[in-house]
Scaffold this motif. Structure first.
Motif, PDB file in Angstrom:
ATOM      1  N   PRO A  65       0.900  -1.301   0.084  1.00 36.57           N
ATOM      2  CA  PRO A  65       0.040  -0.075   0.115  1.00 36.57           C
ATOM      3  C   PRO A  65       0.651   1.273  -0.059  1.00 36.57           C
ATOM      4  N   ARG A  66       2.048   1.364   0.633  1.00 33.20           N
ATOM      5  CA  ARG A  66       2.890   2.373   0.678  1.00 33.20           C
ATOM      6  C   ARG A  66       3.524   2.677  -0.615  1.00 33.20           C
ATOM      7  N   PHE A  67       3.752   1.811  -1.370  1.00 34.21           N
ATOM      8  CA  PHE A  67       4.505   1.853  -2.703  1.00 34.21           C
ATOM      9  C   PHE A  67       3.246   2.235  -3.763  1.00 34.21           C
ATOM     10  N   TRP A  68       2.059   1.681  -3.671  1.00 33.17           N
ATOM     11  CA  TRP A  68       0.998   1.960  -4.313  1.00 33.17           C
ATOM     12  C   TRP A  68       0.792   3.492  -4.296  1.00 33.17           C
ATOM     13  N   ARG A  69       0.560   4.014  -3.046  1.00 33.89           N
ATOM     14  CA  ARG A  69       0.367   5.588  -2.850  1.00 33.89           C
ATOM     15  C   ARG A  69       1.302   6.343  -3.816  1.00 33.89           C
ATOM     16  N   CYS A  70       2.567   5.753  -3.606  1.00 27.64           N
ATOM     17  CA  CYS A  70       3.593   6.673  -4.212  1.00 27.64           C
ATOM     18  C   CYS A  70       3.404   6.549  -5.848  1.00 27.64           C
ATOM     19  N   TRP A  71       3.027   5.442  -6.183  1.00 33.27           N
ATOM     20  CA  TRP A  71       2.783   5.054  -7.700  1.00 33.27           C
ATOM     21  C   TRP A  71       1.688   5.993  -8.054  1.00 33.27           C
ATOM     22  N   GLN A  72       0.781   6.079  -7.283  1.00 31.26           N
ATOM     23  CA  GLN A  72      -0.648   7.052  -7.724  1.00 31.26           C
ATOM     24  C   GLN A  72      -0.145   8.262  -7.668  1.00 31.26           C
ATOM     25  N   ILE A  73       0.669   8.735  -7.088  1.00 28.96           N
ATOM     26  CA  ILE A  73       1.203  10.231  -7.234  1.00 28.96           C
ATOM     27  C   ILE A  73       1.975  10.363  -8.393  1.00 28.96           C
ATOM     28  N   LEU A  74       2.671   9.516  -8.693  1.00 28.99           N
ATOM     29  CA  LEU A  74       3.619   9.684  -9.958  1.00 28.99           C
ATOM     30  C   LEU A  74       3.038   9.557 -11.190  1.00 28.99           C
ATOM     31  N   LEU A  75       1.811   8.760 -11.107  1.00 26.46           N
ATOM     32  CA  LEU A  75       0.981   8.667 -12.642  1.00 26.46           C
ATOM     33  C   LEU A  75       0.058   9.987 -12.906  1.00 26.46           C
ATOM     34  N   THR A  76      -0.100  11.091 -11.928  1.00 25.19           N
ATOM     35  CA  THR A  76      -0.405  12.217 -12.138  1.00 25.19           C
ATOM     36  C   THR A  76       0.562  13.053 -12.979  1.00 25.19           C
ATOM     37  N   GLN A  77       1.877  12.661 -13.242  1.00 22.07           N
ATOM     38  CA  GLN A  77       2.762  13.439 -13.795  1.00 22.07           C
ATOM     39  C   GLN A  77       3.203  12.436 -14.951  1.00 22.07           C
ATOM     40  N   ARG A  78       2.488  11.582 -15.324  1.00 17.87           N
ATOM     41  CA  ARG A  78       2.904  10.461 -16.310  1.00 17.87           C
ATOM     42  C   ARG A  78       3.018  11.019 -17.933  1.00 17.87           C
ATOM     43  N   GLU A  79       2.545  12.339 -18.075  1.00 14.56           N
ATOM     44  CA  GLU A  79       2.980  12.617 -19.285  1.00 14.56           C
ATOM     45  C   GLU A  79       4.347  13.388 -19.414  1.00 14.56           C
ATOM     46  N   ARG A  80       4.997  13.426 -18.299  1.00 14.86           N
ATOM     47  CA  ARG A  80       6.424  13.895 -18.188  1.00 14.86           C
ATOM     48  C   ARG A  80       7.515  12.762 -18.380  1.00 14.86           C
TER      49      ARG A  80
END
Length: 208
Positions: free
Chosen positions: A94-109
């Motif tokens: 779950p901790r890794f997944w929360r980080c992944w969700q944050i990263l996904l908000t910038q996927r276009e970069r």
């Protein structure tokens, strides 16, 4: 520069003096390399939320590494406790997944993406979250080592457009991922697969 809260983090530069801190905040490139690793601290989500604004519009290099057991859990395992490595992994997921969700908000970069996940369920969940397009991605690496042997092999549930992908390294890949191959200049597979001829039908002549 590693983006974690470690000695070689750009955060260290900001602690030298006020001038260095100001200069560091004016250099988005040094905040653009984002590593999510098993050794991250509990405060890494806060750090990630700080790094992304400082990177501004600079292309991102993302390493998402989630595998194995941490030191404390490994000690429990060696002491004969009834704790499996599977449970250890998913207790931290779950901790890794929360980080992944944050990263996904910038996927276009994203310009570079490296995924290291050694549990099938977690890997499938991560792949499905990539549905859509990664318009700036040029380099993709997925090195996987499943411990669950269910006899079905490795599946890639990817439904993503990668118009600028030139470099691909993977444990294995599936021949149905034809939209991944057409612009490749470099393809590295770490395992032999029987469908090599099918893959070669779809790769460009510029492939090395």
């Amino acid at each position: 520069l590693h983006s974690g809260l470690l000695q070689d983090s750009p955060v260290t530069v900001t602690h030298v003096c006020r001038r260095w801190r100001q200069l560091a905040f004016e250099l988005p490139a040094i905040w653009s390399c984002l590593h999510i690793t098993p050794k991250q601290s509990d405060g890494y989500i806060d750090a990630l939320n700080a790094f992304l604004p400082r990177s501004r519009d600079h292309p991102l290099s993302v390493m998402f590494m989630c595998y194995g057991a941490d030191t404390a859990s490994h000690w429990l395992l060696t002491q004969g406790e009834e704790t499996s490595r599977e449970k250890v992994f998913y207790s931290r997921w779950p901790r890794f997944w929360r980080c992944w969700q944050i990263l996904l908000t910038q996927r276009e970069r994203w310009r570079h993406l490296a995924l290291y996940i050694n549990r099938r369920k977690a890997f499938m969940e991560t792949c499905r979250s990539l549905h859509g397009s990664l318009p700036a991605l040029e380099y993709l690496q997925t090195l996987l080592n499943y411990n669950e042997d269910d006899g079905s092999g490795i599946d890639y549930p990817l439904d993503v457009e990668l118009p600028r992908l030139h470099h691909l390294r993977a444990h294995v890949i599936h021949p149905t991922l034809r939209n991944v191959y057409h612009n490749l200049t470099e393809l590295i597979l770490d395992s032999f697969c029987w469908y090599w001829p099918e893959i070669l039908k779809h790769v460009p002549s510029t492939l090395e």
